[in-house]
Design a protein around this motif. Structure first.
Motif, PDB file in Angstrom:
ATOM      1  N   ASP A 279       0.831  -1.200   0.000  1.00 18.13           N
ATOM      2  CA  ASP A 279       0.000   0.000   0.000  1.00 18.13           C
ATOM      3  C   ASP A 279       0.862   1.246   0.000  1.00 18.13           C
ATOM      4  N   ALA A 280       2.058   1.138   0.612  1.00 20.97           N
ATOM      5  CA  ALA A 280       2.940   2.300   0.698  1.00 20.97           C
ATOM      6  C   ALA A 280       3.943   2.369  -0.437  1.00 20.97           C
ATOM      7  N   VAL A 281       3.701   1.615  -1.525  1.00 20.39           N
ATOM      8  CA  VAL A 281       4.664   1.592  -2.621  1.00 20.39           C
ATOM      9  C   VAL A 281       4.795   2.979  -3.238  1.00 20.39           C
ATOM     10  N   ARG A 282       5.997   3.324  -3.616  1.00 17.80           N
ATOM     11  CA  ARG A 282       6.205   4.626  -4.235  1.00 17.80           C
ATOM     12  C   ARG A 282       5.582   4.649  -5.614  1.00 17.80           C
ATOM     13  N   ALA A 283       5.196   5.847  -6.075  1.00 15.31           N
ATOM     14  CA  ALA A 283       4.473   5.978  -7.334  1.00 15.31           C
ATOM     15  C   ALA A 283       5.261   5.422  -8.507  1.00 15.31           C
ATOM     16  N   GLU A 284       6.591   5.519  -8.424  1.00 15.21           N
ATOM     17  CA  GLU A 284       7.391   5.060  -9.566  1.00 15.21           C
ATOM     18  C   GLU A 284       7.715   3.574  -9.482  1.00 15.21           C
ATOM     19  N   GLY A 285       7.307   2.900  -8.405  1.00 12.83           N
ATOM     20  CA  GLY A 285       7.588   1.481  -8.254  1.00 12.83           C
ATOM     21  C   GLY A 285       6.485   0.625  -8.858  1.00 12.83           C
ATOM     22  N   PHE A 286       6.528  -0.657  -8.543  1.00 16.84           N
ATOM     23  CA  PHE A 286       5.523  -1.585  -9.031  1.00 16.84           C
ATOM     24  C   PHE A 286       4.215  -1.422  -8.257  1.00 16.84           C
ATOM     25  N   VAL A 287       3.104  -1.527  -8.977  1.00 16.53           N
ATOM     26  CA  VAL A 287       1.780  -1.534  -8.369  1.00 16.53           C
ATOM     27  C   VAL A 287       1.113  -2.849  -8.748  1.00 16.53           C
ATOM     28  N   GLU A 288       0.576  -3.533  -7.744  1.00 19.57           N
ATOM     29  CA  GLU A 288       0.001  -4.854  -7.969  1.00 19.57           C
ATOM     30  C   GLU A 288      -1.522  -4.814  -7.948  1.00 19.57           C
ATOM     31  N   LYS A 289      -2.136  -5.671  -8.769  1.00 19.52           N
ATOM     32  CA  LYS A 289      -3.585  -5.839  -8.709  1.00 19.52           C
ATOM     33  C   LYS A 289      -3.933  -7.249  -9.153  1.00 19.52           C
ATOM     34  N   ALA A 290      -5.098  -7.733  -8.693  1.00 20.05           N
ATOM     35  CA  ALA A 290      -5.575  -9.030  -9.147  1.00 20.05           C
ATOM     36  C   ALA A 290      -5.979  -8.916 -10.605  1.00 20.05           C
ATOM     37  N   PHE A 291      -5.640  -9.929 -11.392  1.00 17.48           N
ATOM     38  CA  PHE A 291      -5.929  -9.921 -12.825  1.00 17.48           C
ATOM     39  C   PHE A 291      -6.281 -11.335 -13.244  1.00 17.48           C
ATOM     40  N   PHE A 292      -7.593 -11.560 -13.529  1.00 14.57           N
ATOM     41  CA  PHE A 292      -8.103 -12.896 -13.778  1.00 14.57           C
ATOM     42  C   PHE A 292      -7.750 -13.748 -12.553  1.00 14.57           C
ATOM     43  N   GLU A 293      -7.106 -14.898 -12.736  1.00  9.96           N
ATOM     44  CA  GLU A 293      -6.699 -15.726 -11.596  1.00  9.96           C
ATOM     45  C   GLU A 293      -5.223 -15.554 -11.271  1.00  9.96           C
ATOM     46  N   TYR A 294      -4.629 -14.435 -11.748  1.00  9.15           N
ATOM     47  CA  TYR A 294      -3.207 -14.183 -11.543  1.00  9.15           C
ATOM     48  C   TYR A 294      -3.055 -12.844 -10.823  1.00  9.15           C
ATOM     49  N   HIS A 295      -1.823 -12.361 -10.781  1.00  9.92           N
ATOM     50  CA  HIS A 295      -1.557 -11.017 -10.264  1.00  9.92           C
ATOM     51  C   HIS A 295      -0.743 -10.262 -11.309  1.00  9.92           C
ATOM     52  N   LEU A 296      -1.151  -9.029 -11.547  1.00 12.72           N
ATOM     53  CA  LEU A 296      -0.515  -8.185 -12.555  1.00 12.72           C
ATOM     54  C   LEU A 296       0.204  -7.054 -11.841  1.00 12.72           C
TER      55      LEU A 296
END
Length: 509
Positions: A279-296
């Motif tokens: 949640d505290a990831v920097r704006a220029e870093g990786f952002v994760e989200k659920a995508f289908f049955e995987y993670h993007l």
């Protein structure tokens, strides 16, 4: 009559690319990459790719999306794009005009990969006249003749008088011109029918091999108080590009999960990839989200991937003070017992009685936000270090592999074997009555703690492998049942002391 301009070929020759029929506006190009990995965790040695990794198989692939401007005339157009990877899967190529999608269609598309090389050029001139320069101490000899062969051992020429000369060494070969059908770079070619003459913004996509990525975790272990432990968790993604092309200022994504790809019958390989965020990831870093049955996972800034390069990017900011638990496990059978249940019980009294003395050290941590972590963890290698307070240096204490680990799941890694804690297992007695269909076995396990001032808890793990129906008749310690044939005795061992576990198990069938 116009004369052909001679082409000079030397050992280090480089050749100009063919002119594009419809030239893309390179400055307007926008590139996005989604990289997948089929590598098993920890199976890739980064040293393999450190110097280009020629000949190494790159276990992964990427989906590439590019947007460019093309100047198209009304009617048929031939588009050529040459700055593409040489490992493209041609069946995945797609072209779409974003300016006029209804009025623009692809008549044909080709992937040309018959690249110019010295060997291929010479092979095109077999049975044709060539001129070869051969260096001497004083000047250069020029030999002209019909090329009969071009091999690693040199050139074979037939001269006008019928004699044959074999030239093991030469400085250059002069050819009349560049033969057709050869190109200097892999090239995508489209035959486009456009209804509108204009600058078209177009998107083309393809999959290419030669790209992969993996995750490495670096944990720093500490014990703020006796019986408690904490780890600081840092994670890095390593990306390898050996696709044959470079990608400048690309939007980068990684997919986490086991993505199925069709394989030739009888050979199936799951594609694995992963990523992660906080949640505290920097704006220029990786952002994760659920995508289908995987993670993007999407990198928040453009990045460049040069061909034949390795790049590292921080996966998520270091998570400090993650709660953990150090566990000692004694598995006296050491994996030497067989898994039975092949239709009859294991009646051989000597089967599986070998004793392993090592007590293994494990580290467990709950992947939960309440525990200081709580992010999807891609499969990868975890390295653990501990601070030496005497000089402030970090010392390596073990590493292990983990599979994809979701939130709220527990990560367990094996660090090694304890030095001061050892075990001993023996079969005390063995009784069998084949007519009555039972076996009884008495087992004794001893655990010794040679630490001078620390009590340790050891989990004594026992597999009841002789048959599926079993009952523990007698025991000195309480146990928990891990599965249908595994029991665990938690045992406390005092400093410079010993603990003994005894139990009797009966098998019936």
């Amino acid at each position: 009559m116009n004369k052909l301009r001679p082409l000079v070929l030397s050992v280090s020759s480089a050749f100009a690319t063919a002119a594009l029929i419809a030239i893309p506006h390179a400055a307007s190009a926008q590139t996005a990459l989604t990289i997948y990995s089929s590598a098993q965790p920890g199976s890739i040695n980064a040293q393999t790719y450190k110097s280009g990794g020629e000949g190494a198989v790159v276990p992964g692939y990427a989906l590439v999306r590019e947007e460019r401007l093309f100047t198209l005339k009304a009617g048929r157009n031939l588009l050529r794009v040459s700055d593409v990877p040489g490992l493209i899967d041609p069946t995945t190529v797609a072209f779409t005009s974003l300016t006029d999608p209804k009025g623009t269609r692809v008549i044909e598309q080709n992937f040309e990969f018959d690249l110019t090389s010295q060997a291929k050029l010479l092979s095109r001139y077999l049975e044709r006249e060539v001129t070869v320069d051969q260096g001497r101490e004083k000047g250069v000899d020029t030999i002209t003749g019909t090329l009969l062969s071009a091999a690693a051992g040199g050139l074979t020429l037939r001269q006008t008088d019928g004699s044959v000369r074999i030239l093991a060494h030469y400085s250059q070969v002069r050819l009349p011109g560049l033969p057709g059908g050869l190109i200097s770079k892999p090239t995508l070619v489209w035959d486009i029918d456009a209804a509108t003459a204009a600058d078209h913004k177009a998107r083309f996509t393809y999959q290419t091999g030669g790209m992969t990525w993996w995750t490495d975790y670096n944990l720093t272990y500490s014990e703020p108080k006796p019986g408690a432990c904490k780890v600081d968790v840092a994670a890095w993604v390593t990306i390898v590009n050996q696709s044959g092309a470079s990608f400048a200022d690309a939007k980068l994504k990684l997919i986490a999960g086991d993505v199925q790809r069709a394989q030739p019958r009888g050979y199936a390989v799951p594609e694995t990839a992963a990523k992660l965020s906080r949640d505290a990831v920097r704006a220029e870093g990786f952002v994760e989200k659920a995508f289908f049955e995987y993670h993007l996972y999407t990198l928040g800034r453009p990045t460049s991937l040069a061909n034949n390069s390795t790049k590292q990017v921080e996966l998520f900011p270091t998570a400090p003070g993650v709660g953990c638990e150090k566990t000692l496990v004694y598995y006296g059978q050491g994996g030497t017992y067989p898994y039975y249940y092949y239709g009859s019980p294991a009646t051989d009294r000597n089967l599986g009685v070998q004793s392993n003395r090592k007590v293994d050290v494990y580290l467990r941590a709950k992947n939960a936000a309440a525990n200081g972590l709580g992010v999807p963890l891609p499969a990868g290698k975890i390295r653990v270090s501990k601070l030496d307070t005497a000089d402030g240096s970090l010392e390596f204490i073990g590493e292990d592999l983990i599979d994809h680990t979701a939130r709220e799941e527990t990560v367990q890694i094996k660090l090694g074997s304890a030095f001061d804690v050892v075990g001993e297992r023996r079969q005390v007695d063995f009784r069998i009555d084949t007519n009555a269909h039972w076996i009884e076995e008495d087992i004794e396990v001893k655990v010794r703690n040679q630490k001078p001032d620390e009590t340790v808890t050891v989990l004594v793990k026992e597999n009841l492998y002789r048959w599926s129906n079993w009952t523990v008749l007698r025991k000195t310690h309480e146990y928990t049942k891990d599965d249908s044939r595994t029991i665990v005795f938690p045992v406390k061992v005092p400093p410079k002391g010993e603990a003994t576990v005894k139990y009797t198990v009966r098998y019936t069938w």
